[in-house]
Write a protein that holds these residues in place. Structure first.
Motif, PDB file in Angstrom:
ATOM      1  N   PRO A 190       0.827  -1.213   0.000  1.00 12.29           N
ATOM      2  CA  PRO A 190       0.000   0.000   0.000  1.00 12.29           C
ATOM      3  C   PRO A 190       0.863   1.267   0.000  1.00 12.29           C
ATOM      4  CG  PRO A 190      -0.253  -1.246   2.059  1.00 12.29           C
ATOM      5  CD  PRO A 190       0.689  -2.018   1.216  1.00 12.29           C
ATOM      6  N   CYS A 191       0.350   2.312  -0.622  1.00 12.91           N
ATOM      7  CA  CYS A 191       1.098   3.576  -0.701  1.00 12.91           C
ATOM      8  C   CYS A 191       0.912   4.334   0.600  1.00 12.91           C
ATOM      9  CB  CYS A 191       0.571   4.432  -1.847  1.00 12.91           C
ATOM     10  SG  CYS A 191       0.707   3.603  -3.422  1.00 12.91           S
ATOM     11  N   SER A 192       1.995   4.876   1.115  1.00 12.30           N
ATOM     12  CA  SER A 192       1.862   5.581   2.399  1.00 12.30           C
ATOM     13  C   SER A 192       1.400   7.033   2.209  1.00 12.30           C
ATOM     14  CB  SER A 192       3.170   5.528   3.181  1.00 12.30           C
ATOM     15  OG  SER A 192       4.208   5.987   2.354  1.00 12.30           O
ATOM     16  N   LEU A 193       1.754   7.657   1.101  1.00  7.98           N
ATOM     17  CA  LEU A 193       1.345   9.053   0.905  1.00  7.98           C
ATOM     18  C   LEU A 193      -0.118   9.124   0.508  1.00  7.98           C
ATOM     19  CD1 LEU A 193       4.249  10.833  -1.026  1.00  7.98           C
ATOM     20  CD2 LEU A 193       3.709  10.916   1.405  1.00  7.98           C
ATOM     21  N   ARG A 194      -0.840  10.025   1.143  1.00  5.00           N
ATOM     22  CA  ARG A 194      -2.236  10.222   0.743  1.00  5.00           C
ATOM     23  C   ARG A 194      -2.326  11.157  -0.464  1.00  5.00           C
ATOM     24  NH1 ARG A 194      -4.228  12.310   6.378  1.00  5.00           N
ATOM     25  NH2 ARG A 194      -1.991  12.611   6.556  1.00  5.00           N
ATOM     26  N   VAL A 195      -3.421  11.007  -1.213  1.00  6.52           N
ATOM     27  CA  VAL A 195      -3.624  11.858  -2.396  1.00  6.52           C
ATOM     28  C   VAL A 195      -4.874  12.712  -2.174  1.00  6.52           C
ATOM     29  CG1 VAL A 195      -3.907  11.901  -4.913  1.00  6.52           C
ATOM     30  CG2 VAL A 195      -2.707   9.988  -3.839  1.00  6.52           C
ATOM     31  N   VAL A 225      -7.489  19.408   7.040  1.00  2.00           N
ATOM     32  CA  VAL A 225      -7.769  18.752   8.330  1.00  2.00           C
ATOM     33  C   VAL A 225      -7.177  17.340   8.401  1.00  2.00           C
ATOM     34  CG1 VAL A 225      -9.869  20.099   8.728  1.00  2.00           C
ATOM     35  CG2 VAL A 225     -10.058  17.815   7.742  1.00  2.00           C
ATOM     36  N   GLY A 226      -6.590  16.889   7.300  1.00  3.01           N
ATOM     37  CA  GLY A 226      -5.862  15.620   7.314  1.00  3.01           C
ATOM     38  C   GLY A 226      -6.747  14.392   7.295  1.00  3.01           C
ATOM     39  N   ASP A 227      -7.862  14.454   6.555  1.00  8.72           N
ATOM     40  CA  ASP A 227      -8.736  13.286   6.455  1.00  8.72           C
ATOM     41  C   ASP A 227      -8.048  12.124   5.738  1.00  8.72           C
ATOM     42  OD1 ASP A 227     -10.910  14.108   7.819  1.00  8.72           O
ATOM     43  OD2 ASP A 227     -11.982  14.903   6.097  1.00  8.72           O
ATOM     44  N   SER A 228      -8.572  10.942   5.947  1.00  8.21           N
ATOM     45  CA  SER A 228      -7.978   9.769   5.310  1.00  8.21           C
ATOM     46  C   SER A 228      -9.069   8.778   4.908  1.00  8.21           C
ATOM     47  CB  SER A 228      -7.019   9.102   6.300  1.00  8.21           C
ATOM     48  OG  SER A 228      -6.345   8.056   5.653  1.00  8.21           O
ATOM     49  N   GLN A 229      -9.055   8.375   3.676  1.00  7.90           N
ATOM     50  CA  GLN A 229     -10.021   7.389   3.170  1.00  7.90           C
ATOM     51  C   GLN A 229      -9.276   6.368   2.309  1.00  7.90           C
ATOM     52  OE1 GLN A 229     -13.636   6.866   3.274  1.00  7.90           O
ATOM     53  NE2 GLN A 229     -12.894   5.015   2.260  1.00  7.90           N
ATOM     54  N   ALA A 230      -9.336   5.113   2.719  1.00  5.54           N
ATOM     55  CA  ALA A 230      -8.670   4.066   1.929  1.00  5.54           C
ATOM     56  C   ALA A 230      -9.487   3.776   0.676  1.00  5.54           C
ATOM     57  CB  ALA A 230      -8.550   2.806   2.769  1.00  5.54           C
ATOM     58  N   MET A 231      -8.812   3.285  -0.362  1.00  9.71           N
ATOM     59  CA  MET A 231      -9.508   2.985  -1.610  1.00  9.71           C
ATOM     60  C   MET A 231      -8.906   1.755  -2.306  1.00  9.71           C
ATOM     61  SD  MET A 231     -10.647   6.141  -3.908  1.00  9.71           S
ATOM     62  CE  MET A 231      -9.513   5.997  -5.207  1.00  9.71           C
ATOM     63  N   ASP A 232      -9.798   0.945  -2.871  1.00  7.78           N
ATOM     64  CA  ASP A 232      -9.360  -0.224  -3.637  1.00  7.78           C
ATOM     65  C   ASP A 232      -8.816   0.204  -4.996  1.00  7.78           C
ATOM     66  OD1 ASP A 232     -10.481  -1.790  -1.644  1.00  7.78           O
ATOM     67  OD2 ASP A 232     -12.389  -2.039  -2.692  1.00  7.78           O
ATOM     68  N   VAL A 233      -7.918  -0.620  -5.526  1.00  9.69           N
ATOM     69  CA  VAL A 233      -7.378  -0.357  -6.866  1.00  9.69           C
ATOM     70  C   VAL A 233      -7.402  -1.669  -7.643  1.00  9.69           C
ATOM     71  CG1 VAL A 233      -5.318   0.323  -8.168  1.00  9.69           C
ATOM     72  CG2 VAL A 233      -5.828   1.453  -5.999  1.00  9.69           C
ATOM     73  N   LYS A 482      -4.632   5.709  -0.331  1.00  4.71           N
ATOM     74  CA  LYS A 482      -5.439   6.503   0.611  1.00  4.71           C
ATOM     75  C   LYS A 482      -5.622   7.902   0.059  1.00  4.71           C
ATOM     76  CE  LYS A 482      -3.824   4.733   4.990  1.00  4.71           C
ATOM     77  NZ  LYS A 482      -2.400   4.934   5.039  1.00  4.71           N
ATOM     78  N   LEU A 483      -6.807   8.446   0.301  1.00  5.12           N
ATOM     79  CA  LEU A 483      -7.098   9.813  -0.137  1.00  5.12           C
ATOM     80  C   LEU A 483      -7.209  10.743   1.063  1.00  5.12           C
ATOM     81  CD1 LEU A 483      -9.933   9.556  -2.806  1.00  5.12           C
ATOM     82  CD2 LEU A 483      -7.493   9.283  -3.086  1.00  5.12           C
ATOM     83  N   PHE A 484      -7.040  12.034   0.816  1.00  2.62           N
ATOM     84  CA  PHE A 484      -7.378  13.053   1.814  1.00  2.62           C
ATOM     85  C   PHE A 484      -8.891  13.277   1.700  1.00  2.62           C
ATOM     86  CE2 PHE A 484      -2.876  14.453   1.300  1.00  2.62           C
ATOM     87  CZ  PHE A 484      -2.496  14.429   2.636  1.00  2.62           C
ATOM     88  N   ALA A 485      -9.660  12.357   2.233  1.00  2.36           N
ATOM     89  CA  ALA A 485     -11.124  12.444   2.193  1.00  2.36           C
ATOM     90  C   ALA A 485     -11.628  11.604   3.352  1.00  2.36           C
ATOM     91  CB  ALA A 485     -11.643  11.928   0.863  1.00  2.36           C
TER      92      ALA A 485
END
Ligand SMILES: CCCCCCCCCCCCC/C=C/[C@@H](O)[C@H](COP(=O)(O)O)NC(=O)CCCCCCCCCCCCCCC
Ligand SMILES: Nc1ncnc2c1ncn2[C@@H]1O[C@H](COP(=O)(O)OP(=O)(O)O)[C@@H](O)[C@H]1O
Ligand SMILES: [Ca+2]
Length: 500
Positions: A190-195, A225-233, A482-485
């Motif tokens: 998994p990528c550590s940097l959020r987009v 605010v640093g939100d985080s939402q994981a996403m499938d690829v 992960k997204l900033f969402a």
């Protein structure tokens, strides 16, 4: 403690300068800046915060505190700064890519006018790159970008631009972790940097389906605010050769044809999709082929359960946990039972998320989840134009677009598609035996488009980019990015909602 005009004020504060209307709105303290002015014994300190608006929009608002002395004001400022600094999820330095060419070509203006001032106010520093050509951002992320210097990447553009960013990031993460990104059976890191996505494209469905609105200010605030939402690829291969990743729509037939046709009309901006959509609806091409899929088993949720993936989704949490445990036990997805469907299709769509967008607010698969490790495989069989229109119209109403005899939907972990002209000799023989004589002639026609009948194959629309191969192998990688969402919030237009 954060000064808040709606809680009891500390002895040394004089209370808010702004009128009472603001007092009712107490949300997470987002930014704090500086002591702006000093009058005799009164120090004024504006604090910015997030206010929820209608339809999932966020706005930045300000409340001003006054203190009797400079010393007390400084204590407040230092206290709030300390709190914000202790919040590790808030990004401090971001790498920003702007596509100046997508959508209505407003990416640069949107960023400079609506987003950059907010980042500056929140003390987020940025390194901005305006792309000069297609795949500039992808290649920069793959090879050049000093990723250790950043807490996240921001994409200003549409789904195609987002796709470039994740291709760069996923590739880089695998190479840095000595994982072979080209191998179809590899477990990707998994990528550590959020987009973060600042919507400035034509459809912007990834932003819409993860935030609930396509609004640059709202997206900027979710980043701050640093939100985080994981996403499938999904990874897509052809004969064990890697082609692309997809996070939203992977569509063959109708959506592939709409995309191919619309690229020639890019000068029209986002309206090109409507015109090409109408044209392809009238053209009414169908395509023959074989779809094989591995149903998702033992997980929560089905494509027609009426559930909606929302902020803090329990289905995503449960399935994500389950699939990571499976991976730890070295169980492969190959254990399950593959199913095969052969036929003539107007559209074959895989929706890894709802694909909600302003054109279709509930999306292609309304109950699909952002991070459950599955994709919803939707098969629309050959039917009349009238019936296909009924199906399309249901994307814009409350009616179930799958409740039609010629539509089926399966929640899957993997699938394959082989267009008929690529099928093996034995498969073709089987088809010939199944079909009558008339259809044998139609096969000859589809192999010879010069005769004016339907073409033998379409192309895949992969998050708005055209794929070069038709025979593909698709696998879902659970929560790879992960997204900033935070996912779409259930609360509808709560104007004054307390978060902290
Ligand atoms: C009759 C009205 C029917 C409306 C049906 C709307 C269904 C819309 C589903 C849209 C799913 C979108 C999935 C997202 C795909 C994006 O990744 C991707 C790239 O986005 P980007 O440009 O931001 O980079 N976008 C797309 O591929 C665009 C797909 C848009 C399809 C529009 C189809 C319009 C169909 C109009 C049919 C009209 C029939 C009228 C008959 C009288
Ligand atoms: N500077 C650029 N010039 C031309 N194309 C670009 C540039 N930067 C990115 N692209 C490409 O533009 C395409 C469309 O971008 P996107 O942001 O998705 O807009 P849209 O939503 O309008 O399709 C993508 O394929 C992307 O790779
Ligand atoms: Ca999913």
């Amino acid at each position: 403690m954060v000064p808040s005009p709606s809680t009891s004020a500390p002895a040394e504060t004089c209370g808010p300068v702004l009128p009472g209307s603001v007092c009712a709105v107490k949300l997470r303290c987002v930014f704090l800046l500086k002591c702006v002015s000093r009058r005799v014994c009164v120090c004024v300190c504006p604090v910015s915060y997030v206010e929820r608006g209608r339809q999932h929009r966020w706005r930045c608002a300000q409340v001003t505190f006054t203190c009797p002395t400079e010393a007390s004001c400084q204590r407040w400022v230092a206290g709030i700064r300390e709190l914000l600094a202790a919040n590790a999820s808030r990004p401090r330095r971001l790498l920003v890519y702007i596509n100046p060419y997508g959508g209505k070509k407003q990416g640069k203006r949107i960023y400079e006018q609506k987003v950059a001032p907010l980042f500056a106010r929140a003390g987020v520093s940025t390194h901005v790159i305006v792309t000069e050509y297609a795949n500039h951002a992808r290649d920069h992320l793959r090879t050049e970008a000093e990723l250790k210097q950043f807490d996240g990447v921001v994409c200003v553009g549409g789904d195609g631009m987002f796709s470039e960013i994740i291709h760069g990031l996923i590739w880089r993460t695998q190479v840095d972790g000595s994982v072979d990104p080209g191998c179809p059976d590899e477990t990707l890191s998994p990528c550590s940097l959020r987009v973060g996505i600042i919507p400035a494209g034509s459809t912007d469905c990834i932003c819409f389906a993860t935030v609930g609105t396509n609004d640059p200010v709202t997206s900027a605030l979710h980043i701050i605010v640093g939100d985080s939402q994981a996403m499938d690829v999904c990874s897509i291969h052809h004969n064990n050769t890697f082609l692309r990743y997809s996070v939203s729509l992977l569509g063959y037939g109708f959506y592939g044809d709409v995309l191919t046709d619309s690229e020639r009309k890019r000068w029209m901006g986002p309206a090109r999709y409507d015109l090409s959509g109408l044209k392809m609806f009238l053209t009414h091409h169908y395509y023959e082929g074989t779809v094989s899929y591995l149903p998702a088993r033992g997980i929560l949720g089905t494509p027609r359960d009426g559930a909606r993936c929302r902020s803090g989704c329990v289905v995503c949490q449960h399935n994500g946990q389950l699939l990571s445990e499976k991976a730890e036990r070295y169980e492969t997805e190959n254990d399950g039972e593959w199913r095969t469907i052969r036929g003539k299709f107007l559209a074959i769509n895989a929706a890894s998320m709802s694909c909600a967008c302003p054109r279709s607010p509930k999306g292609l698969s309304p109950a699909a989840h952002l991070a459950d490790g599955t994709t919803d495989l939707i098969l629309v069989r050959k039917c009349s134009r009238f019936n296909f229109l009924r199906h399309l119209l249901r994307h814009t109403s409350k009616d179930d677009q799958f409740d039609l005899t010629f539509v089926e939907v399966h929640r899957v972990r993997r699938f394959r598609f082989t267009p008929r002209h690529c099928q093996s000799d034995s498969d073709l023989e089987l088809d010939l035996r199944e079909n009558n004589k008339g259809q044998i002639f139609s096969q000859i026609c589809t192999d010879h488009p010069a005769c004016g009948c339907a073409p033998a194959y379409s192309s895949w629309n992969c998050d708005g980019e055209i794929l070069t191969h038709t025979a593909i192998d698709v696998r879902v990688h659970c929560q790879l990015i992960k997204l900033f969402a935070r996912g779409i919030e259930e609360l509808e237009s709560g104007l004054c909602v307390t978060v902290t």
